[in-house]
Design an enzyme around this catalytic site. Structure first.
Site, short mmCIF file in Angstrom:
data_model
loop_
_atom_site.label_atom_id
_atom_site.label_comp_id
_atom_site.label_asym_id
_atom_site.label_seq_id
_atom_site.Cartn_x
_atom_site.Cartn_y
_atom_site.Cartn_z
CE LYS A 10 -3.92 -2.31 2.25
NZ LYS A 10 -4.96 -2.14 3.37
CE1 TYR A 50 -9.40 -2.83 0.22
CE2 TYR A 50 -8.60 -1.12 -0.82
CZ TYR A 50 -8.40 -2.22 -0.02
OH TYR A 50 -7.13 -2.60 0.51
CG ASN A 113 -3.68 -2.16 6.70
OD1 ASN A 113 -3.72 -1.97 5.56
ND2 ASN A 113 -4.89 -2.92 7.35
CG HIS A 116 -5.34 -6.52 -0.44
ND1 HIS A 116 -6.40 -6.25 0.21
CD2 HIS A 116 -5.32 -7.22 -1.37
CE1 HIS A 116 -7.25 -7.12 -0.36
NE2 HIS A 116 -6.65 -7.77 -1.33
CD GLU A 127 -8.94 -8.97 -3.72
OE1 GLU A 127 -9.66 -8.80 -2.80
OE2 GLU A 127 -7.81 -9.55 -3.47
P1 IDP Z 1 -7.97 -6.83 5.43
O1 IDP Z 1 -7.01 -5.94 4.94
O2 IDP Z 1 -7.32 -7.34 6.51
O3 IDP Z 1 -8.71 -7.84 4.63
P2 IDP Z 1 -10.84 -5.58 5.43
O4 IDP Z 1 -11.49 -5.58 6.63
O5 IDP Z 1 -11.00 -6.25 4.29
O6 IDP Z 1 -9.36 -6.01 6.26
O7 IDP Z 1 -10.52 -3.90 5.35
C1 IDP Z 1 -9.89 -3.64 3.84
C2 IDP Z 1 -9.03 -2.33 4.50
O8 IDP Z 1 -9.93 -1.33 4.90
C3 IDP Z 1 -8.00 -2.65 5.66
O9 IDP Z 1 -6.90 -3.26 5.10
C4 IDP Z 1 -7.70 -1.27 6.01
O10 IDP Z 1 -6.91 -0.52 5.37
C5 IDP Z 1 -9.10 -0.57 5.96
N1 IDP Z 1 -10.10 -0.79 7.11
C6 IDP Z 1 -10.45 -1.73 7.75
N2 IDP Z 1 -11.33 -1.33 8.93
C7 IDP Z 1 -10.90 0.00 9.21
C8 IDP Z 1 -11.18 0.58 10.08
O11 IDP Z 1 -12.20 0.56 10.91
N3 IDP Z 1 -10.92 2.12 9.89
C9 IDP Z 1 -10.20 2.48 8.91
N4 IDP Z 1 -9.86 1.63 7.87
C10 IDP Z 1 -10.23 0.53 8.02
MG MG Z 2 -10.06 -7.99 3.22
#
Ligand code: IDP
Ligand code: MG
Length: 138
Positions: A10, A50, A113, A116, A127
């Protein structure tokens, strides 16, 4: 069980100079890189990627973050790829990511974070083909 997964380094990790270490971590973890490029996402391409999160409260921030600079999508190959890669990257929230995982080492917050990882074989295929044509996959 499938042998392919899809990842994106990312924009935060690219910006902070962590992409080389992350790619090495992935290779040392036993994954082969089948496709890789650097791209700048747009509102449309990030939103489309997304799409399943479109109704979530963080969707707008997520798109803003994912378009904040270049990122590095990749298709990866290994036995049990999806599950093993989710283990390698750690929990969504880096505060909860296990020691030594990519998010534990390189991510700062739940939104920025670092990386992905696809959550199912079906999504890995969807994807991967969102970013790469057949000719770009080795
Ligand atoms: P993942 O990336 O671990 O699969 P997902 O729940 O699919 O997590 O969420 C996609 C992305 O959305 C996350 O990697 C993160 O960047 C963002 N995200 C998820 N939950 C939150 C939140 O509560 N606040 C802000 N960003 C979030
Ligand atoms: Mg996810």
């Amino acid at each position: 069980m499938g042998n392919k997964t899809f990842t994106i380094i990312k924009p935060d990790a690219v910006r902070n100079g962590h992409s080389g270490k992350i790619i090495d971590h992935i290779i040392q973890g036993g994954f082969k890189i089948n496709a890789m490029k650097m791209v700048q996402l747009t509102q449309d391409t990030a939103g489309g990627f997304y799409d399943i999160h479109r109704e979530r409260p963080f969707f707008k921030d997520l798109v803003a973050f994912m378009t904040s600079g270049p990122c590095i999508p990749m298709i990866l190959e290994k036995a049990n790829a999806v599950e093993d890669f989710r283990k390698l990257i750690g929990a969504t929230n880096p505060q909860e990511a296990a020691p030594g995982t990519i998010r534990n080492l390189y991510a700062k917050s739940i939104d920025a974070n670092a990386i992905h990882g696809s959550d199912s074989d079906e999504n890995a295929v969807r994807e991967g083909s969102y970013f790469f044509s057949e000719l770009e996959i080795f």
